[in-house]
Enzyme design. Sequence first.
Site, PDB file in Angstrom:
ATOM      1  N   LYS A  55     -11.019  -1.774   6.786  1.00 19.72           N
ATOM      2  CA  LYS A  55      -9.825  -1.472   7.570  1.00 19.72           C
ATOM      3  C   LYS A  55     -10.303  -0.954   8.924  1.00 19.72           C
ATOM      4  O   LYS A  55     -11.105  -0.013   8.963  1.00 19.72           O
ATOM      5  CB  LYS A  55      -9.032  -0.388   6.828  1.00 19.72           C
ATOM      6  CG  LYS A  55      -7.981   0.342   7.633  1.00 19.72           C
ATOM      7  CD  LYS A  55      -7.201   1.303   6.734  1.00 19.72           C
ATOM      8  CE  LYS A  55      -6.329   2.228   7.558  1.00 19.72           C
ATOM      9  NZ  LYS A  55      -5.292   2.895   6.750  1.00 19.72           N
ATOM     10  N   THR A 112      -4.529   6.092   1.834  1.00 26.61           N
ATOM     11  CA  THR A 112      -4.905   7.487   2.127  1.00 26.61           C
ATOM     12  C   THR A 112      -5.717   8.064   0.972  1.00 26.61           C
ATOM     13  O   THR A 112      -5.553   9.229   0.593  1.00 26.61           O
ATOM     14  CB  THR A 112      -3.667   8.363   2.435  1.00 26.61           C
ATOM     15  OG1 THR A 112      -2.691   7.588   3.137  1.00 26.61           O
ATOM     16  CG2 THR A 112      -4.059   9.541   3.311  1.00 26.61           C
ATOM     17  N   GLU A 130       0.855  -1.197   0.000  1.00 23.64           N
ATOM     18  CA  GLU A 130       0.000   0.000   0.000  1.00 23.64           C
ATOM     19  C   GLU A 130       0.888   1.243   0.000  1.00 23.64           C
ATOM     20  O   GLU A 130       1.617   1.491   0.958  1.00 23.64           O
ATOM     21  CB  GLU A 130      -0.902  -0.007   1.238  1.00 23.64           C
ATOM     22  CG  GLU A 130      -1.757   1.250   1.351  1.00 23.64           C
ATOM     23  CD  GLU A 130      -2.524   1.312   2.674  1.00 23.64           C
ATOM     24  OE1 GLU A 130      -2.832   0.254   3.259  1.00 23.64           O
ATOM     25  OE2 GLU A 130      -2.804   2.439   3.128  1.00 23.64           O
ATOM     26  N   ARG A 153       0.517  10.342   0.254  1.00 18.99           N
ATOM     27  CA  ARG A 153       0.891  11.434   1.159  1.00 18.99           C
ATOM     28  C   ARG A 153       2.127  12.171   0.703  1.00 18.99           C
ATOM     29  O   ARG A 153       2.586  13.076   1.393  1.00 18.99           O
ATOM     30  CB  ARG A 153       1.148  10.885   2.573  1.00 18.99           C
ATOM     31  CG  ARG A 153      -0.067  10.225   3.178  1.00 18.99           C
ATOM     32  CD  ARG A 153       0.221   9.722   4.579  1.00 18.99           C
ATOM     33  NE  ARG A 153      -0.733   8.684   4.914  1.00 18.99           N
ATOM     34  CZ  ARG A 153      -0.642   7.894   5.970  1.00 18.99           C
ATOM     35  NH1 ARG A 153       0.358   8.027   6.819  1.00 18.99           N
ATOM     36  NH2 ARG A 153      -1.550   6.969   6.187  1.00 18.99           N
TER      37      ARG A 153
END
Length: 212
Positions: A125, A68, A40, A44
């Site tokens: 998640k 994100t 993953e 960011r």
Amino acid sequence: MKIQDILTRAPVIPVLIIEDVAHAVPLGRALVEGGLSVLEITMRTPVASECIARMTGEIEGAVVGAGTVLTPSMRQAAADVGARFVVSPGLIEGEEAEGPVPLLPGIATATELMAGLAAGFECFKLFPANVVGGPGALKAYASPFPQAKFCPTGGVSAANAAEYLALPNVLCVGGSWVAPTDAVRAGDWGRITALAREAAALAPRPPASVEG
Ligand code: 3PG
């Protein structure tokens, strides 16, 4: 690929914050060599999209996703650069399980879990896992929400991952501990492969059902 297939490929999904695009491929290769093939890349840093594109194109055996992801347009953009799945810290309003690429939404409460189930999701998640109840919360969710499966992330480490992975409603865990920032900056790929190897061996999950 369905999200459930992705989440059952390895017990740990490395959560990666990549600062330098030159790190992407060697970092990914180090993790895959250690046995962690689902990666993953968090959105960011300014280079995150390019990292996903390079890792998808250049690392055989890797399933590279974007983390994100906060909006529908970020989900589409991640799909456009080759992400095979996306992860969000929360529920994205209006987004469903089916879409340009599978989505793993984050939840932190029973109410959010109910909203996610109503939108058609079955995999979530739990975030931030260690803050919102940890393994105890997941045990508590198992009875009222038997269809829900989880990838707890946030505060998961080598010290507590096995406790999560022992739960029947946990498919895998996510965490950044397998790719420490100092090791990535130093290009210490051997250390990262060693951490990945330990993580990959952490908890051979029992089969979902046992016949006979
Ligand atoms: C994150 O979003 O950064 C992930 O939840 C990773 O959390 P961790 O750094 O506690 O593993």
